[in-house]
Design a protein around this motif. Sequence first.
Motif, PDB file in Angstrom:
ATOM      1  N   UNK A 110      -8.702   4.850   4.088  1.00 20.67           N
ATOM      2  CA  UNK A 110      -8.502   4.787   5.534  1.00 20.67           C
ATOM      3  C   UNK A 110      -9.154   3.537   6.119  1.00 20.67           C
ATOM      4  N   UNK A 111     -10.345   3.215   5.609  1.00 22.67           N
ATOM      5  CA  UNK A 111     -11.037   2.025   6.081  1.00 22.67           C
ATOM      6  C   UNK A 111     -10.328   0.741   5.720  1.00 22.67           C
ATOM      7  N   UNK A 112      -9.474   0.797   4.693  1.00 25.10           N
ATOM      8  CA  UNK A 112      -8.717  -0.382   4.269  1.00 25.10           C
ATOM      9  C   UNK A 112      -7.286  -0.391   4.791  1.00 25.10           C
ATOM     10  N   UNK A 113      -6.987   0.485   5.733  1.00 26.15           N
ATOM     11  CA  UNK A 113      -5.703   0.414   6.414  1.00 26.15           C
ATOM     12  C   UNK A 113      -4.592   1.266   5.863  1.00 26.15           C
ATOM     13  N   UNK A 114      -4.882   2.148   4.905  1.00 24.81           N
ATOM     14  CA  UNK A 114      -3.850   3.033   4.374  1.00 24.81           C
ATOM     15  C   UNK A 114      -3.574   4.181   5.343  1.00 24.81           C
ATOM     16  N   UNK A 115      -2.305   4.616   5.380  1.00 27.36           N
ATOM     17  CA  UNK A 115      -1.900   5.739   6.202  1.00 27.36           C
ATOM     18  C   UNK A 115      -0.965   6.639   5.405  1.00 27.36           C
ATOM     19  N   UNK A 116      -1.041   7.935   5.669  1.00 21.56           N
ATOM     20  CA  UNK A 116      -0.097   8.861   5.057  1.00 21.56           C
ATOM     21  C   UNK A 116       1.228   8.807   5.798  1.00 21.56           C
ATOM     22  N   UNK A 155       6.011  -6.374   5.569  1.00 23.11           N
ATOM     23  CA  UNK A 155       5.243  -6.516   4.327  1.00 23.11           C
ATOM     24  C   UNK A 155       4.362  -5.290   4.176  1.00 23.11           C
ATOM     25  N   UNK A 156       4.376  -4.685   2.989  1.00 21.51           N
ATOM     26  CA  UNK A 156       3.664  -3.418   2.838  1.00 21.51           C
ATOM     27  C   UNK A 156       3.437  -3.068   1.370  1.00 21.51           C
ATOM     28  N   UNK A 157       2.508  -2.139   1.162  1.00 17.39           N
ATOM     29  CA  UNK A 157       2.249  -1.528  -0.137  1.00 17.39           C
ATOM     30  C   UNK A 157       2.550  -0.045   0.032  1.00 17.39           C
ATOM     31  N   UNK A 158       3.546   0.451  -0.668  1.00 14.41           N
ATOM     32  CA  UNK A 158       3.992   1.841  -0.538  1.00 14.41           C
ATOM     33  C   UNK A 158       3.783   2.553  -1.866  1.00 14.41           C
ATOM     34  N   UNK A 190       2.423  12.808  -1.614  1.00 15.19           N
ATOM     35  CA  UNK A 190       1.459  11.711  -1.675  1.00 15.19           C
ATOM     36  C   UNK A 190       2.081  10.368  -1.279  1.00 15.19           C
ATOM     37  N   UNK A 191       2.833  10.367  -0.206  1.00 19.13           N
ATOM     38  CA  UNK A 191       3.492   9.148   0.271  1.00 19.13           C
ATOM     39  C   UNK A 191       2.531   8.428   1.231  1.00 19.13           C
ATOM     40  N   UNK A 192       2.098   7.247   0.837  1.00 18.47           N
ATOM     41  CA  UNK A 192       1.126   6.505   1.647  1.00 18.47           C
ATOM     42  C   UNK A 192       1.521   5.046   1.708  1.00 18.47           C
ATOM     43  N   UNK A 193       1.106   4.371   2.792  1.00 17.88           N
ATOM     44  CA  UNK A 193       1.522   2.989   3.007  1.00 17.88           C
ATOM     45  C   UNK A 193       0.395   2.189   3.640  1.00 17.88           C
ATOM     46  N   UNK A 194       0.348   0.931   3.286  1.00 16.17           N
ATOM     47  CA  UNK A 194      -0.574  -0.024   3.908  1.00 16.17           C
ATOM     48  C   UNK A 194       0.241  -1.257   4.283  1.00 16.17           C
ATOM     49  N   UNK A 195       0.196  -1.642   5.521  1.00 18.74           N
ATOM     50  CA  UNK A 195       0.891  -2.848   5.960  1.00 18.74           C
ATOM     51  C   UNK A 195       0.082  -4.076   5.546  1.00 18.74           C
ATOM     52  N   UNK A 196       0.770  -5.073   5.047  1.00 17.85           N
ATOM     53  CA  UNK A 196       0.124  -6.283   4.537  1.00 17.85           C
ATOM     54  C   UNK A 196       0.334  -7.433   5.518  1.00 17.85           C
ATOM     55  N   UNK A 197      -0.650  -8.292   5.583  1.00 15.95           N
ATOM     56  CA  UNK A 197      -0.580  -9.447   6.495  1.00 15.95           C
ATOM     57  C   UNK A 197      -0.844 -10.732   5.738  1.00 15.95           C
TER      58      UNK A 197
END
Length: 461
Positions: free
Chosen positions: A247-253, A307-310, A454-461
Amino acid sequence: MNKQILSLFALAFFILASCGKPTAETEDGWINLFDGKTLNGWHQLDGVAEFEVVDGVIVGTSVPNTPNSFLATDKTYGDFILELDIRVDDESSNSGVMARGQHNPDANDGAGRVFGYQVECDPKERAWSGGIYDEARRGWLYPLTYNPDARSAFKLGEFNTYRIEFIGNNLKTWVNGQEVAYLVDDMDATGFIALQVHGIGKHPENAGKKTYFRNIRIKTENLTPTPFEKEVFVVSTIDNKLTSYEEGNGWKLLFDGKTSEGWRSAKGESFPEGGWTINDGVLTIEATDGRESANAGDIVTMDQYSAFDLAFDFKITEGANSGVKYFVTLNENNTGSAIGLEYQILDDERHPDAKKGKDGNRTLSSLYDLIKADKQDRFVRPVGEWNKGRLIVYPDNKVEHYINGLKVVEYTRGSDEFRALVAESKYAKWDNFGEAEKGHILLQDHGDEVHYKNIKIKELK
């Protein structure tokens, strides 16, 4: 009885009581698991490789015609922080440390079998030292494809300092101070520590090769987890829950395990009334007649992503077909499934689509109809078991597909090579296919039963 005799009895009692027990250090609560002189407190399991103490070091020597050999602690441990040094001088000397190790004495016709979490010592070119392997059970849980920067931490021919923290269901590893692996798993709550000398199989030329262990100490009380300073991908088998680190690194469910919040029909503003179900933390598309998006229909995220990590877990049923699509714009008004780049979900053995397309580019985890996934069978779980999918779209448009940590597809959106593939595919009729600036994530209804969690995503910049 005089005082001298009493003192001798007391000394003898102390020596006997100390046998099999490590020496405790007073500083910071650490306990030595190896006193530098004897193997008291340890016992051997499975194979018959030789373990001995030489100059304050445990030396394991490989022998032919024996399985993996383990030197295990007599005691078992739950939560702990473990530190030790490991040295191997030859690339054939794969080794590892069992953390909460288990043993089945009835396996292998009564010869026994160690199994469970193993922190790897991998001196070969693959260089997955510090990764986490589930010995004799589930295979690789955290290969260093999840953290390739850590592959350079281990040094052949030198002592390497390992740190292993297993607190609650969080298992974290370091090699020579480098952060390596972060696994969240609750398979085993307690177990022994064990040192491995790997079997050499049909390679008698590797007999006599040695593995060295020293400075083995453990802490079991007043444990404070060490935070990772860099961002490391977290592999978790705990359903639909993020760690505070994630969560601290920007991941979201993208799926909370309970509701359809954040999702809607690809052809409407609400979630489909039937066909998609949520039970026991699992999102399931029900089986119908095998047609593409003809019943409940595809579902898409409310939000769009560039841009994202899924990451996602999926489980197929026999003969099933589905897919995870990305850069779905919904502008094409297609009569079947919505148009987008697709991470293929398929039973390669039983679904006919696996033999269509070109050179296998419609098989599991492929970029559907464009690029075949370069898979290894041992990294793919069979029908009825959960697989971990992952796809990364970098800000520079490089894209990667993974299955269970193994990278199987790599390409760049909008490149000449990509456009040439599109021109020869079923997508040739769509202008600028796959090159939208942003789009929805889609889960496909192809008329077959497939499960997601367990579907989670982090947007990349």
